[in-house]
Motif scaffolding. Structure first.
Motif, PDB file in Angstrom:
ATOM      1  N   ILE A 144       0.861  -1.185   0.000  1.00  0.00           N
ATOM      2  CA  ILE A 144       0.000   0.000   0.000  1.00  0.00           C
ATOM      3  C   ILE A 144       0.898   1.236   0.000  1.00  0.00           C
ATOM      4  O   ILE A 144       1.641   1.482   0.956  1.00  0.00           O
ATOM      5  CB  ILE A 144      -0.924   0.031   1.229  1.00  0.00           C
ATOM      6  N   ASN A 146      -0.315   4.462  -0.942  1.00  0.00           N
ATOM      7  CA  ASN A 146      -1.049   5.695  -0.706  1.00  0.00           C
ATOM      8  C   ASN A 146      -0.828   6.161   0.735  1.00  0.00           C
ATOM      9  O   ASN A 146      -1.076   5.416   1.683  1.00  0.00           O
ATOM     10  CB  ASN A 146      -2.542   5.464  -0.964  1.00  0.00           C
ATOM     11  N   GLU A 187      -7.846   0.906  -2.346  1.00  0.00           N
ATOM     12  CA  GLU A 187      -6.436   0.590  -2.109  1.00  0.00           C
ATOM     13  C   GLU A 187      -6.225  -0.803  -1.507  1.00  0.00           C
ATOM     14  O   GLU A 187      -5.189  -1.433  -1.742  1.00  0.00           O
ATOM     15  CB  GLU A 187      -5.811   1.642  -1.181  1.00  0.00           C
ATOM     16  N   THR A 188      -7.187  -1.285  -0.727  1.00  0.00           N
ATOM     17  CA  THR A 188      -6.988  -2.559  -0.021  1.00  0.00           C
ATOM     18  C   THR A 188      -7.853  -3.694  -0.562  1.00  0.00           C
ATOM     19  O   THR A 188      -7.579  -4.870  -0.268  1.00  0.00           O
ATOM     20  CB  THR A 188      -7.289  -2.415   1.482  1.00  0.00           C
TER      21      THR A 188
END
Length: 249
Positions: A144, A146, A187-188
């Motif tokens: 990740i 971001n 994002e996840t």
């Protein structure tokens, strides 16, 4: 869309009948499995039918609506109350109650709340497809990049044992709840509550295997509001109850 099951618990017979007869349950893809007029019968009904949603008053004979929700390990509840007691509201939040509506409740208001909760459950179920853990835990995304989501993830790992919610993550990241919710999923690949639940379960696994703590103590120490809710979420992701997992060779 599947049909979502509902249990209604209300000690005022006329209000209970109105809820059954005037809410267009079929139109919102819901079915009332049963009703009860006190907390004790309500708890038994919930345990017998395992509904998706429970709509209940707070002040009930036998035991309060909040006690009933806690003892029956209800995951998705909507409170109807003629009282705006701050302590009740605090406990409702801790138990993860979806909405707290003040009586007299207009049909449109309750229908809106039910539809939002229905959509949230559907979204959670869709996101959870394929997220099944093993005895070694549940894998979480690692790459990740971001910055906002990294802040959110770090906060979850640091505070998972506390009563945290999406509003806390938004505050830490200095963004709105809607923004962080959307970005977190992008994002996840999962929503905030699923990620939080997995972190809590992963931290509970070694405690079940390597400590003498009982199930209630482990639930509390890993951030689950009640042992029943811990058991329900644990079984959903691991496929076994915490006790069954603990007793594995």
């Amino acid at each position: 869309m599947r049909t979502y099951s509902v249990v209604l618990v209300e000690d005022e017979t006329l209000i209970l009948q109105e809820l059954v007869l005037t809410i267009p349950w079929n139109d919102i893809n819901m079915k009332v499995l049963g009703t009860a007029e006190n907390g004790i019968d309500g708890e038994q009904l919930i345990k017998d039918t395992d509904p998706d949603i429970v709509v209940t008053d707070i002040r009930l004979p036998g035991k309060t609506g909040l006690e009933m929700l806690e003892d029956a390990a209800v995951e998705h509840g909507i409170i109807l109350s003629g009282y705006t007691d701050f302590q009740y509201m605090q406990k409702a939040i801790r138990l993860g109650v979806f909405d707290y509506l003040q009586k007299p409740v207009e049909n449109e208001e309750l229908i809106s709340s039910l539809e939002r909760l229905r959509d949230m459950i559907a979204e959670d179920e869709k996101s959870q497809e394929g997220i099944i853990g093993s005895g070694d835990g549940i894998s979480l995304p690692e790459d990740i990049h971001n910055h906002t989501i990294r802040l959110a993830i770090d906060f979850i790992h640091d505070h998972y044992a506390e009563n945290i919610g999406l509003q806390d993550i938004a505050a830490v990241a200095h963004v709105t709840e809607n923004y962080i919710s959307t970005l977190f999923r992008e994002e996840t690949g999962m929503n905030f509550l699923q990620y939080l639940s997995i972190v809590r379960i992963n931290n509970a696994l070694p405690l079940l295997k390597d400590s003498s703590m009982n199930i209630s103590e482990i639930a509390s120490s890993t951030g689950f509001p009640t042992p029943g809710y811990f058991t329900k979420i644990f079984r959903r992701f691991i496929g076994k109850t915490p006790t069954e997992y603990r007793n594995l060779p």
